[in-house]
Motif scaffolding. Structure first.
Motif, PDB file in Angstrom:
ATOM      1  N   GLU A  61       9.415  -0.176  10.032  1.00 22.37           N
ATOM      2  CA  GLU A  61       9.620   0.169   8.627  1.00 22.37           C
ATOM      3  C   GLU A  61       8.638   0.435   7.459  1.00 22.37           C
ATOM      4  OE1 GLU A  61      13.612  -1.281   6.391  1.00 22.37           O
ATOM      5  OE2 GLU A  61      12.177  -2.496   5.499  1.00 22.37           O
ATOM      6  N   ARG A  62       8.821   1.443   6.963  1.00 23.92           N
ATOM      7  CA  ARG A  62       7.968   1.845   6.047  1.00 23.92           C
ATOM      8  C   ARG A  62       8.521   1.901   4.422  1.00 23.92           C
ATOM      9  NH1 ARG A  62       5.950   6.650   4.980  1.00 23.92           N
ATOM     10  NH2 ARG A  62       3.795   6.295   4.240  1.00 23.92           N
ATOM     11  N   LEU A  63       7.926   1.331   3.573  1.00 26.25           N
ATOM     12  CA  LEU A  63       8.251   1.245   2.115  1.00 26.25           C
ATOM     13  C   LEU A  63       7.520   2.143   1.175  1.00 26.25           C
ATOM     14  CD1 LEU A  63       8.599  -2.588   1.946  1.00 26.25           C
ATOM     15  CD2 LEU A  63      10.086  -1.139   2.505  1.00 26.25           C
ATOM     16  N   THR A  64       8.128   3.206   1.081  1.00 31.28           N
ATOM     17  CA  THR A  64       7.486   4.323  -0.127  1.00 31.28           C
ATOM     18  C   THR A  64       7.923   4.244  -1.498  1.00 31.28           C
ATOM     19  OG1 THR A  64       9.095   5.813   0.582  1.00 31.28           O
ATOM     20  CG2 THR A  64       7.437   6.011   1.798  1.00 31.28           C
ATOM     21  N   ASP A 118       0.943  -1.121  -0.099  1.00 32.33           N
ATOM     22  CA  ASP A 118      -0.072  -0.153   0.066  1.00 32.33           C
ATOM     23  C   ASP A 118       0.850   1.126  -0.066  1.00 32.33           C
ATOM     24  OD1 ASP A 118      -1.622   2.309   0.599  1.00 32.33           O
ATOM     25  OD2 ASP A 118      -2.822   0.975   2.254  1.00 32.33           O
ATOM     26  N   PRO A 119       1.052   1.790  -1.230  1.00 26.62           N
ATOM     27  CA  PRO A 119       1.818   3.055  -1.211  1.00 26.62           C
ATOM     28  C   PRO A 119       1.591   4.287  -0.377  1.00 26.62           C
ATOM     29  CG  PRO A 119       0.662   3.035  -3.036  1.00 26.62           C
ATOM     30  CD  PRO A 119       0.246   1.782  -2.222  1.00 26.62           C
ATOM     31  N   GLU A 120       0.421   4.257   0.054  1.00 27.05           N
ATOM     32  CA  GLU A 120       0.169   5.296   1.071  1.00 27.05           C
ATOM     33  C   GLU A 120       0.593   5.054   2.512  1.00 27.05           C
ATOM     34  OE1 GLU A 120      -3.170   7.619   0.476  1.00 27.05           O
ATOM     35  OE2 GLU A 120      -2.918   7.554  -1.576  1.00 27.05           O
ATOM     36  N   ARG A 121       0.566   3.874   2.835  1.00 27.68           N
ATOM     37  CA  ARG A 121       0.544   3.615   4.313  1.00 27.68           C
ATOM     38  C   ARG A 121       2.073   3.071   4.537  1.00 27.68           C
ATOM     39  NH1 ARG A 121      -1.788  -0.591   7.206  1.00 27.68           N
ATOM     40  NH2 ARG A 121      -1.780  -1.721   5.115  1.00 27.68           N
ATOM     41  N   GLY A 122       2.683   2.756   3.296  1.00 33.43           N
ATOM     42  CA  GLY A 122       4.032   2.218   3.196  1.00 33.43           C
ATOM     43  C   GLY A 122       4.017   0.846   3.767  1.00 33.43           C
ATOM     44  N   LYS A 123       2.969   0.135   3.882  1.00 35.10           N
ATOM     45  CA  LYS A 123       3.044  -1.265   4.305  1.00 35.10           C
ATOM     46  C   LYS A 123       2.079  -1.994   3.495  1.00 35.10           C
ATOM     47  CE  LYS A 123       2.661   0.210   9.311  1.00 35.10           C
ATOM     48  NZ  LYS A 123       1.566   0.606  10.405  1.00 35.10           N
ATOM     49  N   PRO A 124       2.321  -3.384   3.780  1.00 38.38           N
ATOM     50  CA  PRO A 124       1.368  -4.666   2.955  1.00 38.38           C
ATOM     51  C   PRO A 124      -0.123  -4.258   3.056  1.00 38.38           C
ATOM     52  CG  PRO A 124       3.274  -5.551   4.149  1.00 38.38           C
ATOM     53  CD  PRO A 124       3.057  -4.150   4.584  1.00 38.38           C
ATOM     54  N   ARG A 137      11.915   3.129  -1.536  1.00 38.33           N
ATOM     55  CA  ARG A 137      12.733   3.650  -0.289  1.00 38.33           C
ATOM     56  C   ARG A 137      12.181   3.106   1.102  1.00 38.33           C
ATOM     57  NH1 ARG A 137      11.410   8.480  -3.248  1.00 38.33           N
ATOM     58  NH2 ARG A 137      13.317   9.409  -4.286  1.00 38.33           N
ATOM     59  N   ARG A 138      13.313   2.599   1.928  1.00 36.98           N
ATOM     60  CA  ARG A 138      12.931   2.183   3.139  1.00 36.98           C
ATOM     61  C   ARG A 138      13.200   3.140   4.003  1.00 36.98           C
ATOM     62  NH1 ARG A 138      16.229  -3.481   3.278  1.00 36.98           N
ATOM     63  NH2 ARG A 138      14.981  -3.622   5.244  1.00 36.98           N
ATOM     64  N   GLU A 139      12.191   3.531   4.952  1.00 35.04           N
ATOM     65  CA  GLU A 139      12.299   4.584   6.136  1.00 35.04           C
ATOM     66  C   GLU A 139      11.946   3.751   7.277  1.00 35.04           C
ATOM     67  OE1 GLU A 139       8.847   7.246   4.992  1.00 35.04           O
ATOM     68  OE2 GLU A 139       9.985   8.030   3.218  1.00 35.04           O
ATOM     69  N   SER A 140      12.938   4.081   8.262  1.00 38.04           N
ATOM     70  CA  SER A 140      12.719   3.564   9.634  1.00 38.04           C
ATOM     71  C   SER A 140      12.016   4.641  10.380  1.00 38.04           C
ATOM     72  CB  SER A 140      14.382   3.390  10.125  1.00 38.04           C
ATOM     73  OG  SER A 140      14.091   2.821  11.535  1.00 38.04           O
ATOM     74  N   ARG A 141      10.951   4.117  11.183  1.00 37.47           N
ATOM     75  CA  ARG A 141      10.236   4.901  12.075  1.00 37.47           C
ATOM     76  C   ARG A 141      10.214   4.211  13.340  1.00 37.47           C
ATOM     77  NH1 ARG A 141       6.748   8.006   9.076  1.00 37.47           N
ATOM     78  NH2 ARG A 141       7.888   8.799   7.114  1.00 37.47           N
ATOM     79  N   ARG A 142       9.577   4.907  14.303  1.00 35.10           N
ATOM     80  CA  ARG A 142       9.234   4.417  15.530  1.00 35.10           C
ATOM     81  C   ARG A 142       7.631   4.855  16.094  1.00 35.10           C
ATOM     82  NH1 ARG A 142      13.391   2.259  18.515  1.00 35.10           N
ATOM     83  NH2 ARG A 142      15.517   2.526  17.754  1.00 35.10           N
ATOM     84  N   ALA A 143       7.061   3.792  16.585  1.00 33.40           N
ATOM     85  CA  ALA A 143       5.840   3.949  16.886  1.00 33.40           C
ATOM     86  C   ALA A 143       5.846   4.501  18.550  1.00 33.40           C
ATOM     87  CB  ALA A 143       5.030   2.745  16.612  1.00 33.40           C
TER      88      ALA A 143
END
Length: 226
Positions: free
Chosen positions: A138-141, A26-32, A125-131
């Motif tokens: 990781e988000r995939l954009t 899902d390109p908007e959420r950056g998740k499957p 692009r792999r973006e590391s985030r913290r909840a």
């Protein structure tokens, strides 16, 4: 998703597991779009299918994997998956174990290899985030190179032809095994398409293994953990 001869040499483009990851994102959420762990099982299954097409593995008795040839193919994703199977020249005797167990154990590694390869291709692009500032995720954009569009277009083309190509059938069967088809655009006659995809999922031995892994998770109420 046309039949590929994964025998090394020049880069032939994204492998089936890479295409499946792109289709599921899902390109908007950056998740499957589906449960992450189920997708990992399907990615391992897709790599196994590519290895079968290349003559490296085959279906053994009782849902087991038979390793025919341990030689690498020259593709980082597929070679990583192949390396996760027992080497028959080192006492493995060609037995790669139960396919259901293998997709569970190899899924995380294949997923990481796909992410690395797609990042190298410029597709993500792999973006590391913290909840909550604590839990890393990781988000995939989308990257500068559009490979997701072609992956979706190939799936739609395969759908339009009734998945006539054997490779397309395997792809569709893996999509059905993790219920990803419920989140994809399938045209007007969704029920008919769902039935066809479900049938393919029962016919393809690798898809059956992936589905069994999913059912195992569901039966213990893990929600796909692992």
């Amino acid at each position: 998703m046309t039949g590929r001869d994964a025998s090394g040499g020049p880069d032939r483009g994204p492998t089936l597991p890479e295409e499946l990851l792109l289709l599921a994102l899902d390109p908007e959420r950056g998740k499957p779009l589906c449960e992450s762990s189920y997708l990992r099982y399907a990615l391992a299954g897709a790599a196994l299918a590519e290895l079968e097409w290349a003559g490296r593995v085959g279906e053994g008795r009782g849902g087991r994997i038979t390793v025919h040839n341990p030689l690498p193919l020259g593709d980082p994703v597929l070679d990583g998956a192949l390396a996760a199977l027992p080497d028959p020249t080192k006492g493995g005797q060609g037995d790669g174990g139960k396919a259901r167990r293998w997709v569970r154990s190899a899924g995380r590694g294949v997923d990481e290899l796909c992410r690395q390869r797609l990042e190298e291709r410029g597709a993500i692009r792999r973006e590391s985030r913290r909840a909550l500032g604590l839990f890393r995720y990781e988000r995939l954009t989308a990257g500068p190179v559009d490979l997701a569009g072609p992956a979706h277009a190939r799936f739609k083309s395969a759908l339009a032809t009734g998945f006539a190509d054997p490779c397309d059938r395997t792809f569709a069967a893996l999509v059905a095994a993790i219920r990803l088809d419920r989140r994809l655009a399938l045209g007007r006659d969704r029920r008919s398409v769902h039935r066809e995809l479900k049938r393919l999922g029962r016919e393809e031995w690798i898809a059956r293994a992936v589905r069994s892994a999913v059912i195992e998770d569901e039966s213990v109420g893990s929600g796909g953990a692992g």
